[in-house]
Design a protein around this motif. Structure first.
Motif, PDB file in Angstrom:
ATOM      1  N   PHE A 102       0.860  -1.186   0.000  1.00 54.34           N
ATOM      2  CA  PHE A 102       0.000   0.000   0.000  1.00 54.34           C
ATOM      3  C   PHE A 102       0.893   1.231   0.000  1.00 54.34           C
ATOM      4  CE2 PHE A 102      -0.263  -1.746   4.474  1.00 54.34           C
ATOM      5  CZ  PHE A 102       0.714  -0.932   5.035  1.00 54.34           C
ATOM      6  N   ASP A 103       0.317   2.402  -0.264  1.00 52.56           N
ATOM      7  CA  ASP A 103       1.127   3.622  -0.331  1.00 52.56           C
ATOM      8  C   ASP A 103       1.303   4.245   1.051  1.00 52.56           C
ATOM      9  OD1 ASP A 103      -1.267   4.999   0.228  1.00 52.56           O
ATOM     10  OD2 ASP A 103      -1.596   5.569  -1.861  1.00 52.56           O
ATOM     11  N   PHE A 104       2.096   5.301   1.101  1.00 52.10           N
ATOM     12  CA  PHE A 104       2.441   5.954   2.369  1.00 52.10           C
ATOM     13  C   PHE A 104       1.203   6.445   3.114  1.00 52.10           C
ATOM     14  CE2 PHE A 104       3.332   9.958   4.629  1.00 52.10           C
ATOM     15  CZ  PHE A 104       4.278   9.525   5.544  1.00 52.10           C
ATOM     16  N   GLU A 105       0.306   7.114   2.398  1.00 50.41           N
ATOM     17  CA  GLU A 105      -0.887   7.664   3.044  1.00 50.41           C
ATOM     18  C   GLU A 105      -1.787   6.569   3.608  1.00 50.41           C
ATOM     19  OE1 GLU A 105      -4.939  10.226   2.027  1.00 50.41           O
ATOM     20  OE2 GLU A 105      -3.219  10.354   0.665  1.00 50.41           O
ATOM     21  N   THR A 106      -1.997   5.514   2.835  1.00 46.15           N
ATOM     22  CA  THR A 106      -2.832   4.404   3.302  1.00 46.15           C
ATOM     23  C   THR A 106      -2.247   3.795   4.562  1.00 46.15           C
ATOM     24  OG1 THR A 106      -3.572   3.900   1.047  1.00 46.15           O
ATOM     25  CG2 THR A 106      -3.777   2.142   2.688  1.00 46.15           C
ATOM     26  N   GLY A 107      -0.937   3.570   4.558  1.00 43.34           N
ATOM     27  CA  GLY A 107      -0.269   3.000   5.731  1.00 43.34           C
ATOM     28  C   GLY A 107      -0.414   3.879   6.949  1.00 43.34           C
ATOM     29  N   LEU A 108      -0.266   5.193   6.767  1.00 44.50           N
ATOM     30  CA  LEU A 108      -0.361   6.112   7.903  1.00 44.50           C
ATOM     31  C   LEU A 108      -1.785   6.157   8.453  1.00 44.50           C
ATOM     32  CD1 LEU A 108       0.943   8.089   9.819  1.00 44.50           C
ATOM     33  CD2 LEU A 108       0.615   9.905   8.112  1.00 44.50           C
ATOM     34  N   ARG A 109      -2.779   6.118   7.579  1.00 44.27           N
ATOM     35  CA  ARG A 109      -4.170   6.106   8.051  1.00 44.27           C
ATOM     36  C   ARG A 109      -4.472   4.820   8.821  1.00 44.27           C
ATOM     37  NH1 ARG A 109      -7.033  10.381   6.373  1.00 44.27           N
ATOM     38  NH2 ARG A 109      -6.292  11.542   4.551  1.00 44.27           N
ATOM     39  N   LEU A 110      -3.916   3.711   8.372  1.00 41.31           N
ATOM     40  CA  LEU A 110      -4.076   2.450   9.099  1.00 41.31           C
ATOM     41  C   LEU A 110      -3.422   2.533  10.475  1.00 41.31           C
ATOM     42  CD1 LEU A 110      -3.425  -0.245   6.333  1.00 41.31           C
ATOM     43  CD2 LEU A 110      -5.577   0.168   7.535  1.00 41.31           C
ATOM     44  N   ILE A 111      -2.221   3.076  10.509  1.00 45.34           N
ATOM     45  CA  ILE A 111      -1.489   3.196  11.776  1.00 45.34           C
ATOM     46  C   ILE A 111      -2.198   4.154  12.733  1.00 45.34           C
ATOM     47  CG2 ILE A 111       0.631   4.150  12.801  1.00 45.34           C
ATOM     48  CD1 ILE A 111       0.907   1.281  11.778  1.00 45.34           C
ATOM     49  N   LYS A 112      -2.745   5.221  12.208  1.00 43.41           N
ATOM     50  CA  LYS A 112      -3.494   6.176  13.044  1.00 43.41           C
ATOM     51  C   LYS A 112      -4.643   5.460  13.744  1.00 43.41           C
ATOM     52  CE  LYS A 112      -5.987  10.620  12.757  1.00 43.41           C
ATOM     53  NZ  LYS A 112      -7.346  10.209  13.166  1.00 43.41           N
ATOM     54  N   LYS A 113      -5.407   4.677  12.994  1.00 42.88           N
ATOM     55  CA  LYS A 113      -6.538   3.948  13.574  1.00 42.88           C
ATOM     56  C   LYS A 113      -6.051   2.868  14.528  1.00 42.88           C
ATOM     57  CE  LYS A 113     -10.918   3.071  13.978  1.00 42.88           C
ATOM     58  NZ  LYS A 113     -11.813   4.037  14.663  1.00 42.88           N
ATOM     59  N   ARG A 114      -5.008   2.154  14.144  1.00 43.96           N
ATOM     60  CA  ARG A 114      -4.441   1.099  14.995  1.00 43.96           C
ATOM     61  C   ARG A 114      -3.994   1.669  16.338  1.00 43.96           C
ATOM     62  NH1 ARG A 114       0.793  -1.379  15.907  1.00 43.96           N
ATOM     63  NH2 ARG A 114       0.740  -3.667  15.826  1.00 43.96           N
ATOM     64  N   ALA A 115      -3.295   2.808  16.286  1.00 42.66           N
ATOM     65  CA  ALA A 115      -2.806   3.446  17.506  1.00 42.66           C
ATOM     66  C   ALA A 115      -3.951   3.883  18.411  1.00 42.66           C
ATOM     67  CB  ALA A 115      -1.916   4.641  17.163  1.00 42.66           C
ATOM     68  N   GLU A 116      -5.011   4.424  17.816  1.00 40.60           N
ATOM     69  CA  GLU A 116      -6.170   4.860  18.602  1.00 40.60           C
ATOM     70  C   GLU A 116      -6.830   3.678  19.304  1.00 40.60           C
ATOM     71  OE1 GLU A 116      -7.333   8.618  15.647  1.00 40.60           O
ATOM     72  OE2 GLU A 116      -8.480   6.753  15.577  1.00 40.60           O
ATOM     73  N   LEU A 117      -7.020   2.589  18.575  1.00 37.12           N
ATOM     74  CA  LEU A 117      -7.667   1.404  19.150  1.00 37.12           C
ATOM     75  C   LEU A 117      -6.816   0.778  20.247  1.00 37.12           C
ATOM     76  CD1 LEU A 117      -9.064  -0.160  15.861  1.00 37.12           C
ATOM     77  CD2 LEU A 117     -10.431   0.758  17.749  1.00 37.12           C
ATOM     78  N   MET A 118      -5.517   0.664  20.000  1.00 35.21           N
ATOM     79  CA  MET A 118      -4.626   0.053  20.990  1.00 35.21           C
ATOM     80  C   MET A 118      -4.451   0.944  22.209  1.00 35.21           C
ATOM     81  SD  MET A 118      -1.806  -1.748  18.452  1.00 35.21           S
ATOM     82  CE  MET A 118      -0.965  -2.691  19.737  1.00 35.21           C
TER      83      MET A 118
END
Length: 297
Positions: A102-118
């Motif tokens: 996936f591209d940089f933006e997609t990865g960062l949006r995934l990480i943003k959500k992952r970090a919030e949930l964790m």
């Protein structure tokens, strides 16, 4: 040519000052700006001065993803490329970006959500164990409820994860040379992350994955693959299952890797890989200076 693996560290490797030297690069500056628009806060401000925030899951994960991704970009810019990639926990997302899944933006949006949930998954404890009897540890893990093996790093270092009282019980029942409780908000890589994992799976299902340009060794099932469907399926299991890094090291050996470059702050991964695969050539890229050193070597 030397077969090379690039590996990316996860939460716990962050440090003040990481990535600041990248601000001189126009491409990196543009991505820092893009990250601020996505996150609503500045990666560089957190990394430069805000040590307390940098240690909080909500900020740690995006900061590491961005800095490690930019270092990898610069490695590519200097004509380096890996033959195989892997990342420890959060670092797996950087590996997926590097491999073009996936591209940089997609990865960062995934990480943003992952970090919030964790970050919201509280009431958990993690502890790193160094120097222990493997059979005794396995026995205690089997008989103690609500604590699991979260990271199997090498034969002398693991991380356990679970409810605080269960972690304490296990620590009291085993002989260990050193035990360090980790400063994390929850019991990562355990069944206690189930609700967060279910929510995150919904997000992952909405994202299109491409086949990887380089084979990826995943945390959940450490067997190299480039298949997009397999990669996504494995990633959906990552949050609630252990990081099998010892097996990742052995898989790199099986794939005839000769050199491993750890891209990101610190030297955690090269340190734990060395015990499992002492014949690997190991290198670390923490900064632009380290990339220039690779060019000269």
């Amino acid at each position: 040519m030397t077969k090379t693996a690039w590996v990316f560290p996860g939460q716990g490797s962050q440090k003040i000052g990481m990535g600041i030297d990248l601000l001189d690069l126009p491409a990196a500056k543009a991505k820092f700006k893009q990250a601020k628009e996505i996150l609503g806060w500045s990666i560089t401000e957190i990394c430069e001065t805000q040590k307390e925030k940098l240690s909080q899951t909500l900020y740690t994960q995006p900061c590491l993803y961005v800095v490690e991704s930019l270092l990898a970009d610069e490695m590519f810019a200097h004509s380096f490329q890996p033959d195989i990639v892997a990342g420890h926990s959060l670092g797996e997302y950087v590996a997926l970006y590097v491999a073009g899944v996936f591209d940089f933006e997609t990865g960062l949006r995934l990480i943003k959500k992952r970090a919030e949930l964790m970050n919201n998954a509280t009431d958990g404890q993690m502890a790193a164990l160094m120097g222990f009897d493997q059979k005794q540890l396995e026995y205690e893990l089997q008989k103690t409820e609500n604590v699991v093996l979260a990271n199997d790093n090498n034969s002398a270092q693991v991380v356990i994860s679970g409810r605080p009282e269960a972690v304490e019980t296990l620590l009291n029942n085993i002989k260990v040379k050193r035990a360090v409780k980790l400063n994390v908000s929850g019991a990562f890589h355990s069944h206690l992350m189930e609700s967060a994992s279910i929510e995150f799976k919904k997000v992952l299902e909405s994202v299109e994955f491409a086949d990887a340009k380089f084979p990826i060794i995943s945390n959940f099932e450490p067997i190299a693959t480039i298949d997009a469907a397999t990669i996504k399926k494995r990633l959906t299991q990552q949050m609630t299952n252990g990081v099998r890094w010892r097996e990742t090291s052995l898989e790199m050996q099986k794939e005839e890797v000769e050199k491993v470059i750890e891209i990101g702050p610190g030297k955690v991964l090269t340190g734990i890989i060395k015990r499992t695969c002492p014949d690997f050539k190991l290198a670390n890229v923490n900064s632009l200076k380290d990339i220039k050193a690779q060019v000269k070597s």
